[in-house]
Design a protein around this motif. Sequence first.
Motif, PDB file in Angstrom:
ATOM      1  N   ALA A 178       0.834  -1.204   0.000  1.00 55.20           N
ATOM      2  CA  ALA A 178       0.000   0.000   0.000  1.00 55.20           C
ATOM      3  C   ALA A 178       0.870   1.256   0.000  1.00 55.20           C
ATOM      4  CB  ALA A 178      -0.926  -0.003   1.213  1.00 55.20           C
ATOM      5  N   ARG A 179       1.932   1.248   0.779  1.00 59.94           N
ATOM      6  CA  ARG A 179       2.829   2.405   0.836  1.00 59.94           C
ATOM      7  C   ARG A 179       3.549   2.598  -0.498  1.00 59.94           C
ATOM      8  NH1 ARG A 179       3.685   7.297   2.178  1.00 59.94           N
ATOM      9  NH2 ARG A 179       5.805   7.794   2.740  1.00 59.94           N
ATOM     10  N   LEU A 180       3.982   1.508  -1.114  1.00 61.23           N
ATOM     11  CA  LEU A 180       4.642   1.593  -2.408  1.00 61.23           C
ATOM     12  C   LEU A 180       3.690   2.152  -3.453  1.00 61.23           C
ATOM     13  CD1 LEU A 180       7.107   1.042  -4.173  1.00 61.23           C
ATOM     14  CD2 LEU A 180       6.245  -1.279  -4.504  1.00 61.23           C
ATOM     15  N   GLN A 181       2.447   1.692  -3.433  1.00 60.77           N
ATOM     16  CA  GLN A 181       1.447   2.196  -4.381  1.00 60.77           C
ATOM     17  C   GLN A 181       1.211   3.693  -4.147  1.00 60.77           C
ATOM     18  OE1 GLN A 181      -2.344   0.292  -4.109  1.00 60.77           O
ATOM     19  NE2 GLN A 181      -3.060   1.091  -6.071  1.00 60.77           N
ATOM     20  N   GLN A 182       1.129   4.097  -2.904  1.00 59.17           N
ATOM     21  CA  GLN A 182       0.936   5.509  -2.577  1.00 59.17           C
ATOM     22  C   GLN A 182       2.107   6.348  -3.093  1.00 59.17           C
ATOM     23  OE1 GLN A 182       0.973   6.286   1.614  1.00 59.17           O
ATOM     24  NE2 GLN A 182       0.117   8.333   1.406  1.00 59.17           N
ATOM     25  N   LEU A 183       3.319   5.868  -2.910  1.00 58.12           N
ATOM     26  CA  LEU A 183       4.495   6.589  -3.387  1.00 58.12           C
ATOM     27  C   LEU A 183       4.516   6.671  -4.911  1.00 58.12           C
ATOM     28  CD1 LEU A 183       7.225   5.194  -0.980  1.00 58.12           C
ATOM     29  CD2 LEU A 183       6.291   7.505  -1.021  1.00 58.12           C
ATOM     30  N   GLN A 184       4.109   5.597  -5.571  1.00 57.57           N
ATOM     31  CA  GLN A 184       4.072   5.610  -7.032  1.00 57.57           C
ATOM     32  C   GLN A 184       3.031   6.599  -7.541  1.00 57.57           C
ATOM     33  OE1 GLN A 184       3.467   1.452  -7.822  1.00 57.57           O
ATOM     34  NE2 GLN A 184       5.657   1.024  -7.973  1.00 57.57           N
ATOM     35  N   GLN A 185       1.897   6.682  -6.873  1.00 56.21           N
ATOM     36  CA  GLN A 185       0.866   7.639  -7.275  1.00 56.21           C
ATOM     37  C   GLN A 185       1.368   9.073  -7.096  1.00 56.21           C
ATOM     38  OE1 GLN A 185      -2.492   6.548  -4.898  1.00 56.21           O
ATOM     39  NE2 GLN A 185      -3.231   5.008  -6.353  1.00 56.21           N
ATOM     40  N   GLN A 186       2.026   9.331  -5.986  1.00 53.67           N
ATOM     41  CA  GLN A 186       2.573  10.664  -5.750  1.00 53.67           C
ATOM     42  C   GLN A 186       3.606  11.014  -6.817  1.00 53.67           C
ATOM     43  OE1 GLN A 186       4.143  10.548  -1.806  1.00 53.67           O
ATOM     44  NE2 GLN A 186       2.148  10.854  -0.819  1.00 53.67           N
ATOM     45  N   SER A 187       4.404  10.034  -7.198  1.00 55.19           N
ATOM     46  CA  SER A 187       5.424  10.249  -8.208  1.00 55.19           C
ATOM     47  C   SER A 187       4.799  10.590  -9.554  1.00 55.19           C
ATOM     48  CB  SER A 187       6.305   9.003  -8.337  1.00 55.19           C
ATOM     49  OG  SER A 187       7.220   9.158  -9.384  1.00 55.19           O
TER      50      SER A 187
ATOM     51  N   GLU B 242      14.573  16.192  -5.636  1.00 60.38           N
ATOM     52  CA  GLU B 242      14.486  16.380  -4.184  1.00 60.38           C
ATOM     53  C   GLU B 242      13.268  15.657  -3.620  1.00 60.38           C
ATOM     54  OE1 GLU B 242      15.420  17.307  -0.448  1.00 60.38           O
ATOM     55  OE2 GLU B 242      16.696  17.711  -2.179  1.00 60.38           O
ATOM     56  N   ALA B 243      12.152  15.760  -4.330  1.00 59.83           N
ATOM     57  CA  ALA B 243      10.933  15.083  -3.881  1.00 59.83           C
ATOM     58  C   ALA B 243      11.125  13.570  -3.901  1.00 59.83           C
ATOM     59  CB  ALA B 243       9.750  15.481  -4.771  1.00 59.83           C
ATOM     60  N   GLN B 244      11.823  13.073  -4.913  1.00 54.87           N
ATOM     61  CA  GLN B 244      12.095  11.635  -5.001  1.00 54.87           C
ATOM     62  C   GLN B 244      12.956  11.178  -3.827  1.00 54.87           C
ATOM     63  OE1 GLN B 244      10.895   9.389  -7.070  1.00 54.87           O
ATOM     64  NE2 GLN B 244      12.117   7.703  -6.294  1.00 54.87           N
ATOM     65  N   ARG B 245      13.988  11.952  -3.506  1.00 57.50           N
ATOM     66  CA  ARG B 245      14.842  11.603  -2.357  1.00 57.50           C
ATOM     67  C   ARG B 245      14.045  11.630  -1.058  1.00 57.50           C
ATOM     68  NH1 ARG B 245      18.504  14.298  -5.551  1.00 57.50           N
ATOM     69  NH2 ARG B 245      18.055  16.350  -4.695  1.00 57.50           N
TER      70      ARG B 245
ATOM     71  N   ARG C 298      10.831  11.059  -0.725  1.00 55.53           N
ATOM     72  CA  ARG C 298       9.947   9.877  -0.706  1.00 55.53           C
ATOM     73  C   ARG C 298      10.734   8.621  -0.355  1.00 55.53           C
ATOM     74  NH1 ARG C 298       7.886  12.531  -5.160  1.00 55.53           N
ATOM     75  NH2 ARG C 298       9.027  11.194  -6.612  1.00 55.53           N
ATOM     76  N   GLU C 299      11.940   8.499  -0.914  1.00 52.54           N
ATOM     77  CA  GLU C 299      12.773   7.334  -0.603  1.00 52.54           C
ATOM     78  C   GLU C 299      13.141   7.310   0.872  1.00 52.54           C
ATOM     79  OE1 GLU C 299      16.083   7.581  -3.265  1.00 52.54           O
ATOM     80  OE2 GLU C 299      14.869   7.019  -5.003  1.00 52.54           O
ATOM     81  N   THR C 300      13.464   8.483   1.421  1.00 54.63           N
ATOM     82  CA  THR C 300      13.799   8.568   2.846  1.00 54.63           C
ATOM     83  C   THR C 300      12.605   8.183   3.701  1.00 54.63           C
ATOM     84  OG1 THR C 300      15.392  10.315   2.391  1.00 54.63           O
ATOM     85  CG2 THR C 300      14.633  10.107   4.659  1.00 54.63           C
ATOM     86  N   GLU C 301      11.423   8.680   3.333  1.00 53.84           N
ATOM     87  CA  GLU C 301      10.211   8.339   4.077  1.00 53.84           C
ATOM     88  C   GLU C 301       9.916   6.847   3.989  1.00 53.84           C
ATOM     89  OE1 GLU C 301       7.088  10.825   2.620  1.00 53.84           O
ATOM     90  OE2 GLU C 301       7.988  12.656   3.409  1.00 53.84           O
TER      91      GLU C 301
END
Length: 135
Positions: free
Chosen positions: A12-21, A34-37, A39-42
Amino acid sequence: MADADLEEIRRARLQQLQQQSSQQGGSNDGSQGEAQRQRETEARQSMLSQILTPEAADRLGRIRLVKESRATDVENRLIMLARTGQLRAKVTEEQLKELLNAVSEAQEEKEKSKIVVNRRGWDDDDDLEELMREV
């Protein structure tokens, strides 16, 4: 938490991150990177909070204050173990200490295996001056 629950949370978290991306596709490259970094940190922090007990997470945080590279190595190893299904329960502080010892031993072995080459020749200024006097 059961392994199935953890896996579902991860998906679910991976899907959420992909949608944000995909939603931020129109932004410029600097802020997108910067946003990608971020998200990866989160995502890393989220996964670590799922696999570490609070005491172990606290110890890892203290290690990060002293030696960030060591903490990153341990985090990477923990995440790899979690992704391959080798962790059956949350990692305790004692287990984290064992992992830290293994990482430090591996680091020491790596440092011991370095080869140092000392070259000696005519590159010393005194030797060059001496040669010039002889000629």
